[in-house]
Design an enzyme around this catalytic site. Structure first.
Site, PDB file in Angstrom:
ATOM      1  N   TYR A 138       0.714  -1.136  -0.036  1.00 48.04           N
ATOM      2  CA  TYR A 138       0.368  -0.179   0.291  1.00 48.04           C
ATOM      3  C   TYR A 138       0.718   1.012   0.062  1.00 48.04           C
ATOM      4  O   TYR A 138       1.875   1.228   0.513  1.00 48.04           O
ATOM      5  CB  TYR A 138      -0.668  -0.304   1.324  1.00 48.04           C
ATOM      6  CG  TYR A 138      -2.036   0.941   1.730  1.00 48.04           C
ATOM      7  CD1 TYR A 138      -2.907   1.274   0.417  1.00 48.04           C
ATOM      8  CD2 TYR A 138      -1.628   2.159   2.657  1.00 48.04           C
ATOM      9  CE1 TYR A 138      -3.200   2.115   0.616  1.00 48.04           C
ATOM     10  CE2 TYR A 138      -2.433   2.918   2.689  1.00 48.04           C
ATOM     11  CZ  TYR A 138      -3.783   3.059   2.113  1.00 48.04           C
ATOM     12  OH  TYR A 138      -3.980   4.517   1.876  1.00 48.04           O
ATOM     13  N   ASP A 166      -1.208  -6.954   6.532  1.00 46.20           N
ATOM     14  CA  ASP A 166      -1.893  -5.730   6.055  1.00 46.20           C
ATOM     15  C   ASP A 166      -3.242  -6.375   5.710  1.00 46.20           C
ATOM     16  O   ASP A 166      -2.862  -7.001   4.596  1.00 46.20           O
ATOM     17  CB  ASP A 166      -1.405  -5.190   5.587  1.00 46.20           C
ATOM     18  CG  ASP A 166      -2.936  -3.511   4.688  1.00 46.20           C
ATOM     19  OD1 ASP A 166      -4.318  -4.479   5.054  1.00 46.20           O
ATOM     20  OD2 ASP A 166      -2.669  -2.613   4.350  1.00 46.20           O
ATOM     21  N   LYS A 186     -12.650   0.304   5.805  1.00 44.43           N
ATOM     22  CA  LYS A 186     -13.077  -1.286   4.065  1.00 44.43           C
ATOM     23  C   LYS A 186     -14.156  -1.781   4.730  1.00 44.43           C
ATOM     24  O   LYS A 186     -15.221  -1.093   4.978  1.00 44.43           O
ATOM     25  CB  LYS A 186     -12.111  -1.421   3.950  1.00 44.43           C
ATOM     26  CG  LYS A 186     -10.591  -0.697   3.001  1.00 44.43           C
ATOM     27  CD  LYS A 186     -10.806   0.140   2.285  1.00 44.43           C
ATOM     28  CE  LYS A 186     -10.025   1.748   2.517  1.00 44.43           C
ATOM     29  NZ  LYS A 186      -8.223   0.895   1.893  1.00 44.43           N
TER      30      LYS A 186
END
Ligand SMILES: *Cc1c(COP(=O)(O)O)cnc(C)c1O
Length: 393
Positions: free
Chosen positions: A112, A184, A209
């Protein structure tokens, strides 16, 4: 309730509920609080660690955050989960729990973007060195380990390009060198990947999310095993991270329906991915649940499902044609983030964030989030989009 004997959907429904403490309400109250008052000197001076049975001070959590944390820990099989104000805060607080000047960190090349930036700029300023590794390196990550390697960071799969790393092999090599494995786990959520059963020490999530699930709050969460609980609690406390009761309430409310939402995101995601794979305008599809995907074998071995986020690459075409397709979509929005109820279509540039591998798929990369709409309507929207792409190309 004994969490160890219950299946995921049951945990999502029941974990963290304490109706008898909440006046009988099914859901926790939302506390707006900074100061907490104590009746006695003994209570005032009691040493109680979070999640405390009662509040001590607003920043240290409220019954709403304790309920959210308890529910995530039960679902993820963690000793302790800690709420944070964003996914990125969870990532940085987790790393800072373990690092000191002179240490070394390993991150995958498809990580990310803001995580990469945190390591290569912020950690570098503190004298902490980062080596970027090929996410498909697997057990050969052992060759990159140094005596001062403290963290091996992973993400499964990469959230723009969807390579599937071999987490157990990476964890084995990391542990042989006494490093902490941080994952993650935002894409799979604890419903589709159980990190601690696969060698992970610390799991971090953008709860923003799928946990929140409705695109209306920012949240993060860290989960861990007993060995690292104290270090992580201290890191979150020292940095002063604190989450509002309103946001914890939304994340807990989102969790209650995450299982059924994910099942639908998964089903529609796979349908769209298969449909796209057969289109002449599409060069390739990146979705680990498709048998032709290079990560399929690892995904089938380690994961119990796929969420609604995947990618594809268009055949070479003009930017104007891509814009004609994307801007005219009726149901898919263009925007960052994902995991809400709505579908998203995001042309992106993963090639710009690579240093040890290349991403050169020969066309524009698009990230798709399959939302909760009817999949036939989504397919019709994409089909009309391809007609615009062709007309403008
Ligand atoms: C969105 C995201 C994050 C960061 O979460 P925020 O809540 O936006 O800070 C971290 N990791 C992945 C994979 C993400 O998609």
């Amino acid at each position: 309730m004994d969490a160890r004997t219950k299946r995921p959907d049951t945990l999502l429904t029941h974990a963290g509920r304490h109706s008898s403490d909440w006046g009988g309400a099914v859901n926790p109250p939302v506390y707006h609080v900074s100061t907490v008052l104590f009746d006695t000197m003994e209570e005032l001076q009691a040493k109680v660690a979070p999640p405390a049975p009662r509040m001590r001070y607003g920043r240290l959590g409220t019954p709403t955050s304790f309920a959210f944390e308890e529910a995530v820990a039960a679902i993820e099989g963690a000793d302790r989960s800690i709420a944070l104000p964003s996914g990125l805060a969870a990532i940085t607080a987790a790393m800072m729990a373990f690092l000191k000047t002179g240490d070394h960190v390993l991150i995958p090349d498809n990580v990310y973007g803001p995580t990469r930036s945190f390591c290569l700029s912020r950690l570098a300023r503190l004298g902490i060195e980062t080596t970027v590794y090929d996410p498909l390196r697997g057990a050969a990550i052992a060759e990159l380990m140094r005596p001062n390697t403290r963290i091996v960071y992973t993400e499964a799969p990469g959230s723009q390009t969807f390579e599937m790393p071999d987490i157990p092999a990476i964890a084995k090599a990391a542990h042989a060198g006494d490093a902490v494995v941080i994952l993650d786990n935002t894409w799979a959520t604890p419903i589709y990947f159980q990190p601690f059963a696969h060698g992970v020490d610390v799991s971090v999530h953008a709860a923003t999310k799928y946990m929140v699930g409705h695109s209306d709050a920012m949240m993060g969460v860290i989960s861990t095993i007993p060995a690292h609980r104290a270090a992580l609690e201290a890191s979150v406390r020292d940095f002063g991270f604190s989450v509002s009761g309103d946001d914890c309430y939304l994340a807990l409310r989102g969790l209650r329906t995450m299982g059924v939402r994910l099942a639908r995101h998964q089903e529609s995601g796979i349908r769209l991915a298969r449909w796209l794979a057969d289109r002449p305008e599409v060069r390739m599809v990146m979705h680990p649940a498709l048998p032709q995907d290079p990560g399929h074998q690892i995904w089938s071995r380690d994961f119990t499902g796929a969420s609604g986020l995947f990618g594809f690459v268009l055949q070479p075409t003009s930017d104007k044609a891509v814009a004609a397709m994307a801007e005219g979509l009726e149901l898919f929005g263009m925007g960052y983030s994902w995991g809400g109820f709505e579908s998203l279509f995001l042309p992106c540039h993963p090639e710009s964030m690579r240093s040890v591998t290349t991403w050169d798929p020969g066309g524009t990369t698009v990230r798709v989030h399959a939302g909760l709409e009817d999949a036939d309507d989504l397919i019709a929207d994409l089909e009309a989009g391809f007609a615009r792409l062709k007309a403008a190309g």
